[in-house]
Write a protein that holds these residues in place. Structure first.
Motif, PDB file in Angstrom:
ATOM      1  N   THR A 179       0.848  -0.983  -0.037  1.00 45.26           N
ATOM      2  CA  THR A 179      -0.191   0.159   0.172  1.00 45.26           C
ATOM      3  C   THR A 179       0.905   1.391  -0.056  1.00 45.26           C
ATOM      4  O   THR A 179       1.913   1.120   0.496  1.00 45.26           O
ATOM      5  N   TRP A 180       0.554   2.253  -0.767  1.00 40.28           N
ATOM      6  CA  TRP A 180       1.367   3.281  -0.930  1.00 40.28           C
ATOM      7  C   TRP A 180       1.075   4.552   0.056  1.00 40.28           C
ATOM      8  O   TRP A 180       0.937   5.565  -0.022  1.00 40.28           O
ATOM      9  N   ASP A 181       1.011   3.987   1.412  1.00 45.10           N
ATOM     10  CA  ASP A 181       1.019   5.022   2.498  1.00 45.10           C
ATOM     11  C   ASP A 181       2.338   5.740   2.697  1.00 45.10           C
ATOM     12  O   ASP A 181       3.261   5.249   2.320  1.00 45.10           O
ATOM     13  N   ALA A 182       2.204   6.885   3.549  1.00 42.00           N
ATOM     14  CA  ALA A 182       3.299   7.588   3.686  1.00 42.00           C
ATOM     15  C   ALA A 182       4.411   6.818   4.369  1.00 42.00           C
ATOM     16  O   ALA A 182       5.638   7.244   4.093  1.00 42.00           O
ATOM     17  N   ARG A 183       4.018   5.954   5.365  1.00 46.72           N
ATOM     18  CA  ARG A 183       4.902   5.349   6.362  1.00 46.72           C
ATOM     19  C   ARG A 183       5.660   4.235   5.372  1.00 46.72           C
ATOM     20  O   ARG A 183       6.897   4.145   5.488  1.00 46.72           O
ATOM     21  N   LEU A 184       5.064   3.486   4.680  1.00 46.37           N
ATOM     22  CA  LEU A 184       5.734   2.373   3.831  1.00 46.37           C
ATOM     23  C   LEU A 184       6.790   3.125   2.767  1.00 46.37           C
ATOM     24  O   LEU A 184       7.704   2.658   2.533  1.00 46.37           O
ATOM     25  N   THR A 185       6.105   4.259   2.112  1.00 46.78           N
ATOM     26  CA  THR A 185       6.720   4.699   0.934  1.00 46.78           C
ATOM     27  C   THR A 185       8.141   5.454   1.356  1.00 46.78           C
ATOM     28  O   THR A 185       9.123   5.487   0.755  1.00 46.78           O
ATOM     29  N   SER A 186       8.056   6.249   2.624  1.00 48.39           N
ATOM     30  CA  SER A 186       9.040   6.929   2.950  1.00 48.39           C
ATOM     31  C   SER A 186      10.319   6.017   3.443  1.00 48.39           C
ATOM     32  O   SER A 186      11.460   6.443   3.202  1.00 48.39           O
ATOM     33  N   THR A 187      10.063   5.038   4.071  1.00 47.11           N
ATOM     34  CA  THR A 187      10.899   3.988   4.436  1.00 47.11           C
ATOM     35  C   THR A 187      11.680   3.286   3.333  1.00 47.11           C
ATOM     36  O   THR A 187      12.665   3.166   3.097  1.00 47.11           O
ATOM     37  N   LEU A 188      10.716   2.896   2.176  1.00 48.89           N
ATOM     38  CA  LEU A 188      11.046   2.274   1.211  1.00 48.89           C
ATOM     39  C   LEU A 188      12.153   3.454   0.366  1.00 48.89           C
ATOM     40  O   LEU A 188      13.260   3.268  -0.049  1.00 48.89           O
ATOM     41  N   LEU A 189      11.874   4.603   0.258  1.00 52.08           N
ATOM     42  CA  LEU A 189      13.052   5.680  -0.121  1.00 52.08           C
ATOM     43  C   LEU A 189      14.102   5.762   0.651  1.00 52.08           C
ATOM     44  O   LEU A 189      15.330   5.831   0.154  1.00 52.08           O
TER      45      LEU A 189
END
Length: 81
Positions: free
Chosen positions: A19-29
């Motif tokens: 899911t592209w929520d901010a928590r997962l996406t910022s950690t991936l970045l």
């Protein structure tokens, strides 16, 4: 490791891989910045390598507070009690 095992666990439980929520996406970045920094330091031989690595490290350092704040302030898949 959690970016690999999390989606494997999430698919049967939530019905989605990612899911592209901010928590997962910022950690991936942040993880991608870290891996890019390591690759840059390991495989480049030019004279500008330290400057580029320092710029990438500063960019990664600036992303750390965003990861922390995204955990606290953005909507997410699971809520803390």
């Amino acid at each position: 490791m959690f970016l690999i095992t999390g989606p494997l666990w999430a698919r049967p439980v939530w019905g989605i891989w990612w899911t592209w929520d901010a928590r997962l996406t910022s950690t991936l970045l942040l993880w991608l910045i870290y891996v890019s920094y390591l690759i840059l330091r390991r495989f480049s031989t030019g004279g500008q390598t330290p400057v580029l690595a320092a710029a990438l490290a500063i960019f990664g350092f600036a992303d750390v507070p965003f990861v922390y704040l995204s955990i606290r302030y953005f909507a997410r898949k699971h809520r803390s009690r």
